[in-house]
Design an enzyme around this catalytic site. Structure first.
Site, short mmCIF file in Angstrom:
data_model
loop_
_atom_site.label_atom_id
_atom_site.label_comp_id
_atom_site.label_asym_id
_atom_site.label_seq_id
_atom_site.Cartn_x
_atom_site.Cartn_y
_atom_site.Cartn_z
N TYR A 1 -6.76 85.98 9.83
CA TYR A 1 -7.94 85.31 10.40
C TYR A 1 -8.06 83.90 9.82
O TYR A 1 -8.24 82.92 10.55
CB TYR A 1 -9.17 86.13 10.08
CG TYR A 1 -10.47 85.50 10.51
CD1 TYR A 1 -10.83 85.44 11.85
CD2 TYR A 1 -11.37 84.98 9.56
CE1 TYR A 1 -12.05 84.87 12.24
CE2 TYR A 1 -12.57 84.42 9.95
CZ TYR A 1 -12.91 84.37 11.29
OH TYR A 1 -14.11 83.81 11.67
N LYS B 1 -7.80 80.25 11.79
CA LYS B 1 -8.87 79.26 11.73
C LYS B 1 -8.34 77.93 11.17
O LYS B 1 -8.74 76.85 11.63
CB LYS B 1 -10.02 79.77 10.88
CG LYS B 1 -10.87 80.83 11.58
CD LYS B 1 -11.57 80.26 12.80
CE LYS B 1 -12.53 81.24 13.42
NZ LYS B 1 -13.23 80.69 14.62
N SER C 1 -14.19 78.95 9.12
CA SER C 1 -14.60 79.94 8.14
C SER C 1 -14.11 79.57 6.76
O SER C 1 -13.09 78.88 6.59
CB SER C 1 -14.02 81.31 8.55
OG SER C 1 -14.09 82.24 7.50
#
Length: 309
Positions: free
Chosen positions: A138, A142, A114
């Site tokens: 998050y 990632k 991402s």
């Protein structure tokens, strides 16, 4: 050829599986918490969690030529539940990589990352060499996953490729726990006659891809020869830059002023802190040279959504 898709019951996973079948896949295994909606004799749907060693081992029982690792705890939930986010997005990713390591031949491992791996001060167009500085749990998960895939590739355990996907728009269905969920919501809900809210400034630059282009690029990621990838196994996927204001202009032009009027600007500091830390444009020269595609503009993305409804 056997292909494993984690998160195969999800919106993007199910579309990827359908595209892989159309591309001639012999056997696909979906591993997700619910059954894969794609009804085809070539699809085996396993219900289980990616952090369950038994479920992961079962998915690999017939071997694997390509593994698409899409399953993840999304940005909003990762921020609220730190331990679960890291457990699924990091620990489970390594569990799957370890299962790949047991295979007789290293499979192609496509990891969906991402633009949330970036943050802090950035140029208007982010280069491929940009330092990672995630500003969310998050994004941190990632970024760790990207390093794991690169290291397992360096060691020859997998033939890995990390693809950093743009924000996918327009997603059908209900809103999800992603901080970027509003990007689809400010289009999807007004088109359906429902009110929606934009929690970020209207001039926020967003890096966007339609579902169709994103899926085509994932199929391409599974096919591209290893020799063409070279040393770097991380790639920013093409997208377009659009602001909520530009998206709403398209909504008004293609659907009507009434649809645009259903969107209220309601700033949310929590969402703003995450989404506004993401870059709005990338140098994707390398990806385009390798055959990855992009949408032409947001009008085209909206027309695709309207045609698919």
């Amino acid at each position: 050829m056997t292909i494993i898709v984690t998160g195969g019951a999800g919106f993007l996973g199910a579309r990827l599986i359908a595209a892989l079948l159309a591309d001639g896949a012999d056997r696909i295994v979906s591993l997700d918490r619910v059954a894969c909606p794609v009804d085809d004799a070539r699809v085996t749907s396993l219900i289980g969690s990616i952090d369950d060693p038994a479920a992961v081992a079962q998915a690999f029982q017939g071997g694997a030529d390509i593994v698409y690792h899409l399953a993840a705890v999304l940005s909003g939930q990762s921020e609220q539940d730190f331990d679960t986010g890291l457990h699924i997005n990091v620990d489970a990713t390594r569990l799957i990589l370890e299962e790949c390591r047991k295979q007789a031949r290293p499979p192609r491992f496509v990891f969906t990352s991402s633009l949330a791996v970036f943050g802090g001060e950035m140029p208007d167009i982010v280069p491929p060499t940009m330092v990672l500085m995630p500003q969310s749990s998050y994004g941190c998960g990632k970024a760790i996953g990207e390093l794991l895939v690169s290291e397992y590739s360096r060691k020859g355990f997998v033939d890995g490729l990390t693809v950093r996907l743009p924000t996918i728009c327009v997603r059908p269905g209900a809103p999800n726990s992603a901080a970027s969920s509003f990007v689809s919501g400010i289009i999807r809900e007004p088109v359906a006659g429902q009110a929606s809210e934009c929690p970020v400034p209207l001039d926020t630059r967003l890096w966007i891809s339609s579902p169709g282009v994103a899926v085509d690029n994932l199929v391409r990621a599974g096919r591209i020869p290893a020799d063409d990838l070279g040393l770097s196994r991380v790639m920013d996927m093409p997208g377009i830059t659009a602001t909520p204001a530009q998206m709403l202009d398209s909504l008004e032009k293609l659907v009507g002023a009434g649809a645009r009027a259903r969107v209220a600007l309601t700033r949310d500091p929590r969402i703003e802190a995450i989404v506004c830390s993401w870059p709005g444009a990338f140098d994707v020269t390398r990806a385009r040279a390798l055959g990855f595609g992009a949408d032409s503009d947001f009008d085209a993305i909206l027309r695709q959504f309207l045609a698919d409804r």
